[in-house]
Motif scaffolding. Structure first.
Motif, mmCIF file in Angstrom:
data_model
loop_
_atom_site.group_PDB
_atom_site.id
_atom_site.type_symbol
_atom_site.label_atom_id
_atom_site.label_comp_id
_atom_site.label_asym_id
_atom_site.label_seq_id
_atom_site.Cartn_x
_atom_site.Cartn_y
_atom_site.Cartn_z
ATOM 1 N N ALA A 6 -3.039 -2.415 0.989
ATOM 2 C CA ALA A 6 -4.136 -3.381 0.946
ATOM 3 C C ALA A 6 -3.763 -4.577 1.814
ATOM 4 C CB ALA A 6 -4.405 -3.833 -0.485
ATOM 5 N N ILE A 7 -4.683 -5.004 2.662
ATOM 6 C CA ILE A 7 -4.509 -6.207 3.474
ATOM 7 C C ILE A 7 -5.521 -7.240 2.991
ATOM 8 C CG2 ILE A 7 -4.687 -7.219 5.783
ATOM 9 C CD1 ILE A 7 -3.907 -4.519 6.951
ATOM 10 N N ASN A 29 7.341 6.465 12.939
ATOM 11 C CA ASN A 29 8.291 6.778 11.868
ATOM 12 C C ASN A 29 7.774 7.835 10.887
ATOM 13 O OD1 ASN A 29 10.604 4.545 12.054
ATOM 14 N ND2 ASN A 29 8.654 3.560 12.565
ATOM 15 N N ASN A 30 6.727 8.563 11.313
ATOM 16 C CA ASN A 30 6.208 9.684 10.532
ATOM 17 C C ASN A 30 5.708 9.265 9.151
ATOM 18 O OD1 ASN A 30 5.524 12.412 10.319
ATOM 19 N ND2 ASN A 30 7.435 12.923 9.274
ATOM 20 N N HIS A 31 4.975 8.155 9.092
ATOM 21 C CA HIS A 31 4.346 7.697 7.856
ATOM 22 C C HIS A 31 2.832 7.651 8.067
ATOM 23 C CE1 HIS A 31 8.243 6.753 6.301
ATOM 24 N NE2 HIS A 31 8.458 5.760 7.147
ATOM 25 N N THR A 32 2.092 7.943 7.023
ATOM 26 C CA THR A 32 0.637 7.841 7.063
ATOM 27 C C THR A 32 0.206 6.691 6.170
ATOM 28 O OG1 THR A 32 0.410 10.229 7.393
ATOM 29 C CG2 THR A 32 -1.545 9.023 6.672
ATOM 30 N N PHE A 33 -0.518 5.729 6.737
ATOM 31 C CA PHE A 33 -0.969 4.574 5.983
ATOM 32 C C PHE A 33 -2.478 4.644 5.759
ATOM 33 C CE2 PHE A 33 2.750 2.418 8.247
ATOM 34 C CZ PHE A 33 3.598 2.577 7.154
ATOM 35 N N SER A 34 -2.883 4.599 4.500
ATOM 36 C CA SER A 34 -4.307 4.491 4.147
ATOM 37 C C SER A 34 -4.556 3.024 3.832
ATOM 38 C CB SER A 34 -4.630 5.372 2.938
ATOM 39 O OG SER A 34 -4.380 6.728 3.239
ATOM 40 N N PHE A 44 -10.664 -9.013 -3.779
ATOM 41 C CA PHE A 44 -9.573 -8.063 -3.986
ATOM 42 C C PHE A 44 -9.227 -7.923 -5.466
ATOM 43 C CE2 PHE A 44 -4.889 -7.645 -4.499
ATOM 44 C CZ PHE A 44 -4.778 -6.312 -4.140
ATOM 45 N N LEU A 45 -9.165 -9.043 -6.173
ATOM 46 C CA LEU A 45 -8.738 -9.035 -7.568
ATOM 47 C C LEU A 45 -9.832 -8.595 -8.533
ATOM 48 C CD1 LEU A 45 -6.639 -12.318 -7.596
ATOM 49 C CD2 LEU A 45 -5.760 -9.987 -7.783
ATOM 50 N N LYS A 46 -11.080 -8.622 -8.098
ATOM 51 C CA LYS A 46 -12.176 -8.208 -8.974
ATOM 52 C C LYS A 46 -12.025 -6.715 -9.308
ATOM 53 C CE LYS A 46 -17.219 -8.071 -9.389
ATOM 54 N NZ LYS A 46 -18.511 -8.296 -8.690
ATOM 55 N N ASP A 47 -11.975 -6.411 -10.583
ATOM 56 C CA ASP A 47 -11.812 -5.021 -11.047
ATOM 57 C C ASP A 47 -10.573 -4.371 -10.435
ATOM 58 O OD1 ASP A 47 -14.250 -5.227 -12.474
ATOM 59 O OD2 ASP A 47 -15.379 -4.722 -10.670
ATOM 60 N N TYR A 48 -9.495 -5.155 -10.276
ATOM 61 C CA TYR A 48 -8.275 -4.647 -9.646
ATOM 62 C C TYR A 48 -7.671 -3.497 -10.446
ATOM 63 C CZ TYR A 48 -3.447 -4.344 -8.099
ATOM 64 O OH TYR A 48 -2.237 -3.872 -7.654
ATOM 65 N N GLN A 49 -7.223 -2.480 -9.733
ATOM 66 C CA GLN A 49 -6.486 -1.371 -10.328
ATOM 67 C C GLN A 49 -5.185 -1.190 -9.559
ATOM 68 O OE1 GLN A 49 -8.974 2.115 -10.325
ATOM 69 N NE2 GLN A 49 -10.242 1.382 -12.018
ATOM 70 N N SER A 50 -4.123 -0.896 -10.299
ATOM 71 C CA SER A 50 -2.800 -0.772 -9.682
ATOM 72 C C SER A 50 -2.673 0.586 -8.994
ATOM 73 C CB SER A 50 -1.714 -0.925 -10.748
ATOM 74 O OG SER A 50 -0.433 -0.763 -10.181
ATOM 75 N N ARG A 51 -3.146 0.654 -7.742
ATOM 76 C CA ARG A 51 -3.063 1.925 -7.017
ATOM 77 C C ARG A 51 -2.414 1.785 -5.654
ATOM 78 N NH1 ARG A 51 -7.109 3.360 -3.386
ATOM 79 N NH2 ARG A 51 -8.630 1.757 -2.878
ATOM 80 N N TYR A 52 -2.194 0.547 -5.210
ATOM 81 C CA TYR A 52 -1.616 0.333 -3.884
ATOM 82 C C TYR A 52 -0.087 0.376 -3.938
ATOM 83 C CZ TYR A 52 -6.322 -1.217 -2.761
ATOM 84 O OH TYR A 52 -7.680 -1.267 -2.593
ATOM 85 N N ASP A 53 0.494 0.901 -2.867
ATOM 86 C CA ASP A 53 1.954 0.906 -2.744
ATOM 87 C C ASP A 53 2.457 -0.428 -2.198
ATOM 88 O OD1 ASP A 53 2.535 3.724 -3.475
ATOM 89 O OD2 ASP A 53 1.293 4.148 -1.730
#
Length: 236
Positions: A6-7, A29-34, A44-53
């Motif tokens: 998340a940005i 570096n062979n990483h995939t970023f969503s 961002f904080l509205k209805d926040y769910q802990s799903r981001y790395d």
């Protein structure tokens, strides 16, 4: 490695620059970023769910600033990796109060960014750990060890407190402990095995894990402090 990011940045050009740097780093570096982008902290904080790395947070934003947003975030999510992206380096000390993993200074220096991201990815890989399979009432659940907050034992019943819910199975805590990464999990008493990733504070008698205060055995007090320090030193 696939990573959810998340940005939170109100400056479109700055958000574009960060996303470009992340894309380039991922390709090299062979990483995939969503990547999900938010123009303000409130949204961002509205209805926040802990799903981001990883969460990249600007500090100077209209409305709710990044530091205030980080304080609110930590009330509901003490574990997700938080990196501030800012030109206001004087806030670096305050970042430790909200468990910020690192700071990236604007404008972004590519070599410094690469170094910090490599460290972040090592820490993320460590925190994700391996997977654990639980059979609950005939249903098989495959859980990354990183989502396990702590495990409680009572009368040969193990209760797994996780980000995905609570699961109870029969078993012995000592046997489970052998199958979990020793650098991330710590037996703080005869009843609890905790994930150091979710430790937010501790006293002589108790440790706060994912918002729950758990008892620490007298013989484990010093060991716990050492284990937490070692985990943080590895970038956990």
């Amino acid at each position: 490695m696939n990573v959810l990011i998340a940005i939170i940045e109100d400056d479109i050009s700055a958000a574009n620059e960060l996303e470009h740097c992340l894309t380039e780093f991922g390709m090299q570096n062979n990483h995939t970023f969503s990547i999900s982008r938010f123009g303000d902290a409130v949204g961002f904080l509205k209805d926040y769910q802990s799903r981001y790395d990883i969460i990249f947070m600007d500090i100077k934003m209209p409305g709710m600033d990044g530091m205030s947003a980080a304080e609110q975030l930590r009330r509901v999510d003490p574990a997700t990796m938080l990196i501030f992206v800012t030109s206001m380096v004087q806030y670096a000390v305050q970042g430790y109060e909200v468990s910020a993993f690192d700071f990236i200074v604007k404008p972004i220096n590519s070599s410094a960014f690469t170094m910090k991201m490599k460290r972040a990815m090592r820490a993320l890989k460590l925190s994700r750990g391996s997977e654990l399979t639980l059979n609950v009432n005939g249903v098989t659940h495959v859980l990354p060890t990183s989502v396990i907050q702590y495990i409680e034992v009572m009368n040969h019943s193990l209760t797994y407190h996780t980000e995905r819910g609570i699961f109870s199975v029969r078993g012995k805590l000592a046997a489970v402990e052998q199958n979990l990464p020793a650098e991330a999990f710590f037996r703080c008493s005869i009843s609890y095995l905790i994930n150091l990733r979710y430790v937010t504070q501790f006293t002589g008698e108790q440790v706060c894990v994912a918002g729950e205060w758990l008892r620490v055995s007298r013989s484990k007090k010093r060991e716990l402090a050492t284990a937490v320090a070692a985990y943080l030193g590895r970038g956990g």
